[in-house]
Design an enzyme around this catalytic site. Sequence first.
Site, short mmCIF file in Angstrom:
data_model
loop_
_atom_site.label_atom_id
_atom_site.label_comp_id
_atom_site.label_asym_id
_atom_site.label_seq_id
_atom_site.Cartn_x
_atom_site.Cartn_y
_atom_site.Cartn_z
N LYS A 87 0.72 -1.33 -0.20
CA LYS A 87 -0.05 -0.30 -0.17
C LYS A 87 1.00 1.60 0.31
CE LYS A 87 -4.18 -2.24 1.60
NZ LYS A 87 -4.81 -2.80 2.77
N GLN B 234 -4.85 -1.72 8.96
CA GLN B 234 -5.58 -2.78 8.43
C GLN B 234 -5.61 -4.25 9.74
OE1 GLN B 234 -3.50 -3.42 5.34
NE2 GLN B 234 -4.29 -6.31 5.85
N ASP C 262 -11.51 2.79 3.21
CA ASP C 262 -11.70 1.19 3.09
C ASP C 262 -13.59 0.46 2.82
OD1 ASP C 262 -9.29 -0.72 2.90
OD2 ASP C 262 -9.39 -0.67 5.42
N1 GUN Z 1 -7.21 -6.82 6.05
C1 GUN Z 1 -7.16 -7.41 4.45
N2 GUN Z 1 -7.75 -7.05 3.53
C2 GUN Z 1 -7.89 -5.90 3.52
C3 GUN Z 1 -8.09 -4.38 3.33
O1 GUN Z 1 -8.90 -4.74 2.69
N3 GUN Z 1 -8.44 -3.30 4.13
C4 GUN Z 1 -7.55 -3.09 5.52
N4 GUN Z 1 -7.94 -2.42 5.70
N5 GUN Z 1 -7.45 -4.65 6.35
C5 GUN Z 1 -7.63 -5.70 5.17
#
Ligand code: GUN
Length: 278
Positions: free
Chosen positions: A52, A96, A119
């Site tokens: 990211k 996350q 998200d």
């Molecule tokens: N953990 C697995 N997929 C995601 C996601 O798309 N966003 C976040 N914040 N955590 C994750």
Amino acid sequence: MYTRIDGKEVSAAVRENIKNEVSALKAQGITPGLAVIIVGNDPASRVYVNNKKKGCEQVGMNSFEYALPEETTTEELLELIEKLNNDADVHGILCQLPVPEHIDEEKVLNAISPDKDVDAFHPVNCGKVMTGDYRFAPCTPAGMVEMLKHYNIDIAGKHCVIIGRSNIVGKPMAMLMLKHNATVTVCHSRTQNLAEIAKQADILVAAVGRPKFVTADIVKDGAVVLDVGINRMADGKLCGDVDFDAVCEKTSYITPVPGGVGPMTITMLLKNTLEAAK
Ligand code: GUN
């Protein structure tokens, strides 16, 4: 003959547009910024967070990492989120997942300002996805829609069968497909005639989290198959929820793992961060 949907190619095309828009915003004195919170030492989460941050850099955005120790309390996390909610340089915030067991995940997700919730996990943004009037599209489903568009695959009137009902993928994917005028069926672990339903799918989305769950006998000839699964096998290789080698010849379009849906998720996160900054 089938077409392999190349997530890296679609992702590169979308990121190029994002990069141009970021340059234009920067010329007006605004640099989009994403705050990424990671709690604890989960190795998979570390890889995602690094990707990211790398994605932000690639399109010219700022990223701010907050790596917190495993023993961080819910209250400490809420304090940080409150600070980021009020930080003008931060346009998007993500925590996350998964967070360690002792942290109240719901409280944490609800604390992120809906205006910075890139998200789209906050109940306000989930509600907006439900009504079809949203600013932040949920990243993985939005990535799949983007891939269908890129390959000029019609959605309207098609029967889309989604296997999996998670809040992150299955449920929001159903909403996005409805918005694009598909007829939608969601299957899950308690569905009694899953094979029969899957076989009716023009567009089949596999988001179950079980390696090679989708076999050739449950796929209609000419179906479009989208594989959200990322399963680590004993030999260390990644494997999707679809038995690719057995299924591919039956399909018209299919996403591989890796290199399919995966690369799109972060790209859509960058798109949401750009949207937030705008
Ligand atoms: N953990 C697995 N997929 C995601 C996601 O798309 N966003 C976040 N914040 N955590 C994750």
